[in-house]
Design a protein around this motif. Structure first.
Motif, PDB file in Angstrom:
ATOM      1  N   PHE A   1       0.850  -1.190   0.000  1.00 47.18           N
ATOM      2  CA  PHE A   1       0.000   0.000   0.000  1.00 47.18           C
ATOM      3  C   PHE A   1       0.888   1.244   0.000  1.00 47.18           C
ATOM      4  O   PHE A   1       1.921   1.285   0.666  1.00 47.18           O
ATOM      5  CB  PHE A   1      -0.890   0.035   1.236  1.00 47.18           C
ATOM      6  CG  PHE A   1      -2.074  -0.882   1.178  1.00 47.18           C
ATOM      7  CD1 PHE A   1      -3.180  -0.562   0.404  1.00 47.18           C
ATOM      8  CD2 PHE A   1      -2.082  -2.064   1.899  1.00 47.18           C
ATOM      9  CE1 PHE A   1      -4.284  -1.402   0.350  1.00 47.18           C
ATOM     10  CE2 PHE A   1      -3.179  -2.928   1.859  1.00 47.18           C
ATOM     11  CZ  PHE A   1      -4.282  -2.590   1.080  1.00 47.18           C
ATOM     12  N   VAL A   2       0.458   2.259  -0.732  1.00 54.44           N
ATOM     13  CA  VAL A   2       1.144   3.551  -0.697  1.00 54.44           C
ATOM     14  C   VAL A   2       0.801   4.229   0.629  1.00 54.44           C
ATOM     15  O   VAL A   2      -0.385   4.334   0.975  1.00 54.44           O
ATOM     16  CB  VAL A   2       0.721   4.442  -1.878  1.00 54.44           C
ATOM     17  CG1 VAL A   2       1.386   5.809  -1.783  1.00 54.44           C
ATOM     18  CG2 VAL A   2       1.056   3.761  -3.202  1.00 54.44           C
ATOM     19  N   PRO A   3       1.774   4.691   1.400  1.00 56.96           N
ATOM     20  CA  PRO A   3       1.467   5.357   2.670  1.00 56.96           C
ATOM     21  C   PRO A   3       0.588   6.595   2.465  1.00 56.96           C
ATOM     22  O   PRO A   3       0.654   7.257   1.425  1.00 56.96           O
ATOM     23  CB  PRO A   3       2.863   5.768   3.186  1.00 56.96           C
ATOM     24  CG  PRO A   3       3.820   4.846   2.498  1.00 56.96           C
ATOM     25  CD  PRO A   3       3.215   4.577   1.155  1.00 56.96           C
TER      26      PRO A   3
ATOM     27  N   ASN B   1       8.114   7.052   1.969  1.00 53.44           N
ATOM     28  CA  ASN B   1       6.975   7.953   2.134  1.00 53.44           C
ATOM     29  C   ASN B   1       6.041   7.715   0.954  1.00 53.44           C
ATOM     30  O   ASN B   1       6.178   6.709   0.251  1.00 53.44           O
ATOM     31  CB  ASN B   1       7.430   9.417   2.237  1.00 53.44           C
ATOM     32  CG  ASN B   1       8.314   9.827   1.063  1.00 53.44           C
ATOM     33  OD1 ASN B   1       7.994   9.557  -0.092  1.00 53.44           O
ATOM     34  ND2 ASN B   1       9.437  10.463   1.359  1.00 53.44           N
ATOM     35  N   ASP B   2       5.091   8.615   0.708  1.00 47.54           N
ATOM     36  CA  ASP B   2       4.086   8.327  -0.313  1.00 47.54           C
ATOM     37  C   ASP B   2       4.561   8.533  -1.748  1.00 47.54           C
ATOM     38  O   ASP B   2       3.802   8.301  -2.691  1.00 47.54           O
ATOM     39  CB  ASP B   2       2.799   9.126  -0.065  1.00 47.54           C
ATOM     40  CG  ASP B   2       3.051  10.633   0.017  1.00 47.54           C
ATOM     41  OD1 ASP B   2       4.108  11.087  -0.450  1.00 47.54           O
ATOM     42  OD2 ASP B   2       2.189  11.338   0.560  1.00 47.54           O
ATOM     43  N   SER B   3       5.797   8.950  -1.944  1.00 42.89           N
ATOM     44  CA  SER B   3       6.299   9.100  -3.306  1.00 42.89           C
ATOM     45  C   SER B   3       7.689   8.509  -3.533  1.00 42.89           C
ATOM     46  O   SER B   3       8.162   8.456  -4.664  1.00 42.89           O
ATOM     47  CB  SER B   3       6.322  10.581  -3.716  1.00 42.89           C
ATOM     48  OG  SER B   3       7.176  11.323  -2.864  1.00 42.89           O
ATOM     49  N   VAL B   4       8.327   8.060  -2.460  1.00 43.75           N
ATOM     50  CA  VAL B   4       9.673   7.492  -2.573  1.00 43.75           C
ATOM     51  C   VAL B   4       9.700   6.092  -1.959  1.00 43.75           C
ATOM     52  O   VAL B   4       9.194   5.881  -0.850  1.00 43.75           O
ATOM     53  CB  VAL B   4      10.730   8.369  -1.873  1.00 43.75           C
ATOM     54  CG1 VAL B   4      12.100   7.685  -1.867  1.00 43.75           C
ATOM     55  CG2 VAL B   4      10.816   9.728  -2.550  1.00 43.75           C
ATOM     56  N   ALA B   5      10.274   5.165  -2.696  1.00 45.84           N
ATOM     57  CA  ALA B   5      10.436   3.805  -2.205  1.00 45.84           C
ATOM     58  C   ALA B   5      11.821   3.308  -2.594  1.00 45.84           C
ATOM     59  O   ALA B   5      12.512   3.913  -3.427  1.00 45.84           O
ATOM     60  CB  ALA B   5       9.360   2.885  -2.779  1.00 45.84           C
TER      61      ALA B   5
END
Length: 342
Positions: free
Chosen positions: A282-284, A324-328
């Motif tokens: 899941f995206v945070p 975070n919601d844009s970096v993995a």
């Protein structure tokens, strides 16, 4: 007058929320941080660095600020173990090998890794590992003597004890798990969920003291099918993905969702994108609506809780963790990379 002011404030707040809503991802920027002739299937974000372990006995860290890579090699006699599961607490890093013998190491007090658990046997094969807290952790492996292999620590990883078969649900013949990405186990609070090759989900609400098992509709007709990866956004919303890595384009019955904490599961996007994937997350901060699934076939994304998907990259990886919601960060064949979703 007061009512008019209140309505105006509420309108402004609502308008701002609508304005700040994040658009769907359409692409991924891939920045390679580390390259070597390795298979990396286990990564973990920890205190400003990314820990990893791989085959050939290799393990290490990447400083996420300086991008400095540090590696080492762990031998066991003449064996170079293949590590596919790692975990960490506030003070220690752990890595667990597949196959026979099983070797579980933790950071020691003398600057080297300390062997804290070993197990030998023809059927020994451990797949994934996680910690509930700094004292209690769990690792799971393929079934032996009629039940799944589960070992648990209650003392910060210094000692591990294997659960006996009477403590666990009976396993169908050949049931195991996939050591594909260290994501077929999820822990939250006191709970844990484990996905298996028989497309079943083992569940504990009390950190491994008691267990239930639930069947999913994910395809499991062949040894290469079943649940490869799971994630839970909260205590209720869960997602699972499988497929068949030998036929990765097949999309039948390989994605499922749970809205009741893993007790029941319904198929998603049946016969639609994506096919086989080894990791799903899941995206945070997405309210459980956004999901990313990756595998050696590329990266797929859903913005509507898995009902519809689109392929946003052909770049292949085995496993991934969101910062975070844009970096993995993702790892796979011969490399570890930073992923920036746009």
């Amino acid at each position: 007058m007061r009512n008019i002011i209140l309505i105006t404030i509420l309108f402004i707040i609502y308008s701002c929320e609508q304005t700040l809503e994040r658009p769907d991802y359409t692409e991924v920027k891939v920045e390679v941080l580390y390259e070597d002739s390795l298979s990396v299937r286990a990564i973990e974000l920890m205190n400003g660095s990314l820990g990893f372990a791989a085959n050939k006995g290799v393990f290490g860290t990447i400083d996420l600020q300086t991008k400095t890579v540090r590696t080492n090699i762990q031998k066991y006699d003449s064996i170079l173990p293949e590590f596919r599961a790692i975990a960490h607490t506030a003070t220690d890093f752990f890595m667990l090998s597949v196959a026979n013998p099983a070797l579980l190491y933790k950071t020691g007090d003398k600057g080297s890794m300390e062997l804290v658990y070993t197990e030998e046997g023809e059927s020994v094969f451990y797949d994934s590992m996680a910690f509930w807290n700094d004292k209690e952790g769990i690792a799971i492996g393929d079934s032996m003597a009629g039940c799944l292999s589960i070992i648990i620590t209650r003392d910060g990883g210094n000692s591990w004890n294997k659960l006996s078969c009477p403590q666990l649900p009976k396993a169908p013949e050949g049931e195991g798990a996939f050591a594909a990405s260290n994501t077929n186990i999820v822990v939250q609070g006191n709970k844990a969920w484990v996905g298996t090759t028989q497309a079943r989900v083992y569940y504990t609400s009390d950190k491994g003291l008691s267990w239930e098992v639930f069947q999913t509709p994910i395809l499991k007709e062949e040894p290469t099918q079943g649940i490869y990866s799971m994630d839970f956004y909260d205590n209720s919303l869960g997602i699972a993905i499988g497929g068949d890595y030998t036929e990765p384009e097949k999309r039948m019955a390989n994605k499922a969702i749970s809205l009741d904490g893993g007790k029941s599961w319904q198929l998603l996007a049946n016969n639609q994108e994506p096919g086989y994937k080894s990791c799903i997350q899941f995206v945070p901060n997405s309210e459980g609506k956004e999901i990313v699934a990756i595998g050696f076939t590329g990266i797929s994304y859903s913005s509507d809780q898995g009902k519809n998907w689109k392929k946003i990259s052909k770049e292949g990886f085995y496993t991934m963790r969101f910062q975070n919601d844009s970096v993995a960060y993702a790892a796979g064949r011969n490399r570890i990379a930073k992923l920036t979703f746009k």
